[in-house]
Design a protein around this motif. Structure first.
Motif, mmCIF file in Angstrom:
data_model
loop_
_atom_site.group_PDB
_atom_site.id
_atom_site.type_symbol
_atom_site.label_atom_id
_atom_site.label_comp_id
_atom_site.label_asym_id
_atom_site.label_seq_id
_atom_site.Cartn_x
_atom_site.Cartn_y
_atom_site.Cartn_z
ATOM 1 N N ALA A 50 0.844 -1.194 0.000
ATOM 2 C CA ALA A 50 0.000 0.000 0.000
ATOM 3 C C ALA A 50 0.882 1.248 0.000
ATOM 4 N N PRO A 51 0.460 2.301 -0.695
ATOM 5 C CA PRO A 51 1.284 3.527 -0.711
ATOM 6 C C PRO A 51 1.200 4.287 0.617
ATOM 7 N N THR A 52 2.259 5.000 0.959
ATOM 8 C CA THR A 52 2.267 5.876 2.131
ATOM 9 C C THR A 52 2.354 7.318 1.646
ATOM 10 N N SER A 53 1.335 8.106 1.921
ATOM 11 C CA SER A 53 1.390 9.508 1.495
ATOM 12 C C SER A 53 2.038 10.366 2.569
ATOM 13 N N HIS A 54 1.751 10.055 3.837
ATOM 14 C CA HIS A 54 2.396 10.741 4.949
ATOM 15 C C HIS A 54 2.875 9.677 5.928
ATOM 16 N N SER A 55 3.947 9.982 6.645
ATOM 17 C CA SER A 55 4.508 8.968 7.531
ATOM 18 C C SER A 55 3.714 8.816 8.819
ATOM 19 N N ILE A 56 2.802 9.751 9.084
ATOM 20 C CA ILE A 56 1.922 9.589 10.242
ATOM 21 C C ILE A 56 0.490 9.543 9.721
ATOM 22 N N PRO A 57 -0.379 8.778 10.383
ATOM 23 C CA PRO A 57 -1.760 8.739 9.898
ATOM 24 C C PRO A 57 -2.410 10.121 10.072
ATOM 25 N N LEU A 58 -2.975 10.625 8.995
ATOM 26 C CA LEU A 58 -3.611 11.940 9.066
ATOM 27 C C LEU A 58 -5.116 11.772 9.057
ATOM 28 N N GLN A 59 -5.792 12.624 9.809
ATOM 29 C CA GLN A 59 -7.246 12.604 9.833
ATOM 30 C C GLN A 59 -7.767 13.982 9.500
ATOM 31 N N ASN A 60 -9.004 14.022 9.074
ATOM 32 C CA ASN A 60 -9.620 15.328 8.863
ATOM 33 C C ASN A 60 -9.651 16.091 10.171
ATOM 34 N N VAL A 61 -9.426 17.378 10.076
ATOM 35 C CA VAL A 61 -9.427 18.206 11.280
ATOM 36 C C VAL A 61 -10.645 19.111 11.221
ATOM 37 N N PHE A 62 -11.476 19.017 12.231
ATOM 38 C CA PHE A 62 -12.676 19.853 12.268
ATOM 39 C C PHE A 62 -12.571 20.872 13.395
ATOM 40 N N ARG A 63 -13.217 21.999 13.210
ATOM 41 C CA ARG A 63 -13.294 22.959 14.302
ATOM 42 C C ARG A 63 -14.627 23.683 14.198
ATOM 43 N N HIS A 64 -14.993 24.349 15.280
ATOM 44 C CA HIS A 64 -16.226 25.111 15.252
ATOM 45 C C HIS A 64 -16.087 26.305 14.322
ATOM 46 N N ASP A 65 -17.174 26.660 13.702
ATOM 47 C CA ASP A 65 -17.158 27.750 12.734
ATOM 48 C C ASP A 65 -17.246 29.089 13.454
ATOM 49 N N THR A 66 -16.155 29.422 14.133
ATOM 50 C CA THR A 66 -16.142 30.702 14.840
ATOM 51 C C THR A 66 -15.121 31.627 14.183
ATOM 52 N N ALA A 67 -15.439 32.908 14.166
ATOM 53 C CA ALA A 67 -14.555 33.882 13.533
ATOM 54 C C ALA A 67 -13.292 34.068 14.362
ATOM 55 N N GLY A 68 -12.154 34.166 13.687
ATOM 56 C CA GLY A 68 -10.889 34.422 14.367
ATOM 57 C C GLY A 68 -10.234 35.651 13.783
ATOM 58 N N ARG A 69 -8.980 35.839 14.166
ATOM 59 C CA ARG A 69 -8.225 36.979 13.673
ATOM 60 C C ARG A 69 -7.895 36.739 12.198
ATOM 61 N N SER A 70 -8.005 37.753 11.374
ATOM 62 C CA SER A 70 -7.564 37.599 9.988
ATOM 63 C C SER A 70 -6.905 38.888 9.532
ATOM 64 N N MET A 71 -6.259 38.810 8.385
ATOM 65 C CA MET A 71 -5.508 39.972 7.900
ATOM 66 C C MET A 71 -6.448 41.013 7.280
ATOM 67 N N THR A 72 -6.019 42.258 7.312
ATOM 68 C CA THR A 72 -6.794 43.305 6.653
ATOM 69 C C THR A 72 -6.537 43.208 5.142
ATOM 70 N N PRO A 73 -7.493 43.681 4.339
ATOM 71 C CA PRO A 73 -7.279 43.638 2.884
ATOM 72 C C PRO A 73 -5.985 44.352 2.469
ATOM 73 N N SER A 74 -5.637 45.429 3.131
ATOM 74 C CA SER A 74 -4.417 46.126 2.712
ATOM 75 C C SER A 74 -3.168 45.307 3.042
ATOM 76 N N ASP A 75 -3.199 44.524 4.149
ATOM 77 C CA ASP A 75 -2.086 43.609 4.433
ATOM 78 C C ASP A 75 -2.001 42.527 3.363
#
Lengths: 96, 485
Positions: A50-75
């Motif tokens: 079987a092929p190995t794409s990553h050396s550690i098993p990866l799973q989907n990562v979910f999080r709550h849909d809450t707003a966080g810090r983001s960059m300003t359009p000018s940045d």
């Protein structure tokens, strides 16, 4: 199988690289040399492996849909080669 | 001893007892940079003002009482492929020559929180692709032990900076040996942690299934300290692993009694010079004299790792580097007429020869009709490599091999022989493919140049590796040697 200069031109187009004639010639030689090296892998029977794409098993990562810090359009556009009104400027894409 | 010559743990004691200030220390290191970097050329950018400002802030904190973190006030160099908010991050490429990131990599944030002082950004092979730092599109870095030799690569600037005492600590990144091989060539300690141990958020991506950030330091104790500071789960990197970060300094025990060491014989073949094998085996004998046990082990699959790596890494690179299109950041050609020619000319002008070659290999390997023969095949061989390691680690606590087949080679010596150059990574590449941790430390000298010994560990087995390395270091004096700059 040997790569021709036409193959190189095709791959360069896929990679969006405009190559000079000199670069095409030297890359044809070098890629063929490297591809020959790859041929060694055919010695290995991997039909039951079987092929190995990553050396550690990866799973989907979910999080709550809450707003966080983001960059300003000018940045966001600060590093753009060309921008106007917080938007990226590119050559015309759609025919008028 | 000058302040710039000391290790982080030595300096921490002096800072904590207020024998010295962070400002004095930072000035000492910046002074060292200005006196030797004209010869060594480790740095793409020296962040004088930021460093002095941070040092003053740290001094204020120390004066205010409270805990002094082990990294507070310690000058550190960052490889120039990790984003630093407001400080140019070039990847030593014309493509990003003027790129000023609007955010910092997680590792950079963590170091800032710990009070470490960034003194500058170090040179690398363009986009971390190379083994000598000669592929930098900006300039060549020199080996502090012999200025006519390469420092190794791709983290050549970081390794040279630590070896030349231009930084107390440094961060590098390692995709196929880019921390360990320059650490070996420059006579310092370098560690590639387990894949997933350290967040890569803000590290400019090369080959995402292989890349890992890690420490480059003057001794093993500093590696343990720096590793602890940068490790841990990060919500900004979904490949970082949620495994508790131990106190790595607790693993620094001068004791290898009962430790089982495997000597994989394939790592001593493939062009490894006799002086290297001899020095490494002498070190293994020294560990045996200290109570460890060693045995030869065969891992025949290692013969196939070099071609496998040169499919995997360029394939992932060709995909990662598709983002450099002249639209959002980086270079844009001034000679284009339409959007297609903008892409094509921008990428032709912005990338150097080695980067273009790898993009071409990767694009070809992933193109229609070839995926199964190349990329999928390589991923299957990768499974076999991981299985070989798993099997070996059922019997052994660590594996020991040379880090590189030779000591540092001459500048220009291998520039026209790409396959010969790639052989420089033959002992380090398998580690990235399997995702296991490994470190390099000096185990001798040949021709006035350091020889690197590689210690490989089980996944998340950094502590065992550190214990072996620490024991060897405590019973030898290679780490006290300094280049005569």
């Amino acid at each position: 199988m040997k790569l021709s200069k036409q193959d190189i031109e095709h791959v360069a187009l896929l990679a969006r690289l405009e190559l000079s004639e000199d670069e095409k010639d030297s890359l044809t030689g070098r890629l063929n040399q490297i591809m020959e090296h790859f041929g060694k892998l055919q010695e290995l029977d991997t039909s039951q492996v079987a092929p190995t794409s990553h050396s550690i098993p990866l799973q989907n990562v979910f999080r709550h849909d809450t707003a966080g810090r983001s960059m300003t359009p000018s940045d966001v556009v600060a590093n753009a080669p060309e921008s106007r009104d917080d938007q990226f400027v590119v050559p015309q894409v759609v025919e008028t | 001893m000058e302040l710039f010559q000391l290790t982080a743990h030595e300096l921490h004691k002096k800072l904590k007892s207020r024998e010295i200030s962070a400002l004095e220390l930072t000035q000492s290191v910046l002074g060292r940079i200005s006196s030797v970097d004209g010869q060594v050329r480790s740095f793409v950018t020296v962040t004088n003002e930021i460093a002095l400002e941070t040092a003053r802030a740290v001094d204020k904190q120390i004066a205010g009482g409270g805990d002094v973190s082990p990294l507070a006030g310690i000058p550190i160099a960052i490889k120039d492929n990790m984003c630093t908010n407001g400080v140019r991050t070039t990847c030593s490429s014309k493509m990003l020559e003027n790129f000023i990131p609007p955010y910092s990599a997680t590792v950079v944030e963590k170091l800032a929180e710990a009070g470490a002082i960034m003194v500058g950004k170090t040179n690398l092979d363009e986009f971390a692709m190379g083994s000598s730092t000669e592929n930098s599109a900006l300039f060549v870095t020199h080996n502090p032990w012999n200025l006519d030799k390469v420092p190794g690569g791709s983290s050549g600037g970081s390794a040279a900076a630590v070896a030349a005492d231009e930084a107390v600590l440094a961060l590098g990144s390692d995709t196929g040996g880019s921390i360990r091989q320059p650490a070996a060539f420059c006579g310092v300690v370098g560690m590639k942690p387990t894949y997933g141990r350290v967040s890569r958020y803000g590290l400019v991506a090369f080959a995402s299934s292989l890349d890992q950030i890690g420490p480059i330091t003057k001794d093993v104790t500093d590696t343990a300290i720096l590793l602890g500071a940068i490790s841990g789960k990060d919500s900004m990197d979904s490949t970082s692993v949620d495994i508790p970060v131990p106190d790595y300094t607790a693993a620094l025990k001068n004791d290898v009694r009962g430790m089982k060491i495997g000597i994989p014989k394939e790592f001593f073949a493939q062009g490894v010079r006799p002086e290297i094998s001899e020095a490494v085996m002498k070190a293994v004998e020294a560990l045996k004299a200290l109570g460890a046990d060693y045995k030869e082990v065969s891992m025949p699959i290692m013969e196939y790792t070099l071609p496998t790596y040169y499919i995997l890494a360029p394939s992932e690179a060709s995909s990662n580097l598709a983002r450099y299109d002249g639209v959002r950041y980086g270079h844009r050609s001034k000679h284009s007429s339409d959007v297609m020619s903008m892409f094509m000319k921008t990428r032709d002008e912005g990338f150097g020869a080695e980067v273009k070659q790898r993009i071409m290999i990767g694009t070809y390997a992933l193109s229609a009709g070839y995926y199964d023969a190349y990329y999928l095949k390589a991923q299957k061989v990768r499974t076999l490599v991981r299985q070989a390691y798993d099997e070996a680690f059922e019997e052994f606590d660590v594996l020991i091999s040379p880090t590189a087949p030779s000591v540092a080679f001459g500048i220009g010596e291998k520039a026209n022989d790409p396959l010969e150059m790639k052989l420089a990574d033959v002992c380090t590449i398998p580690v990235n493919m399997a995702g296991i941790p490994a470190m390099s430390m000096t185990c001798g000298f040949y021709d006035g140049l350091p020889i690197g010994m590689q210690i490989m560990g089980k996944p998340f087995g950094e502590e065992t590796m550190l214990q072996v390395a620490y024991t060897y270091e405590q019973n030898t004096d290679h780490h006290t040697m300094k280049p005569g700059l």
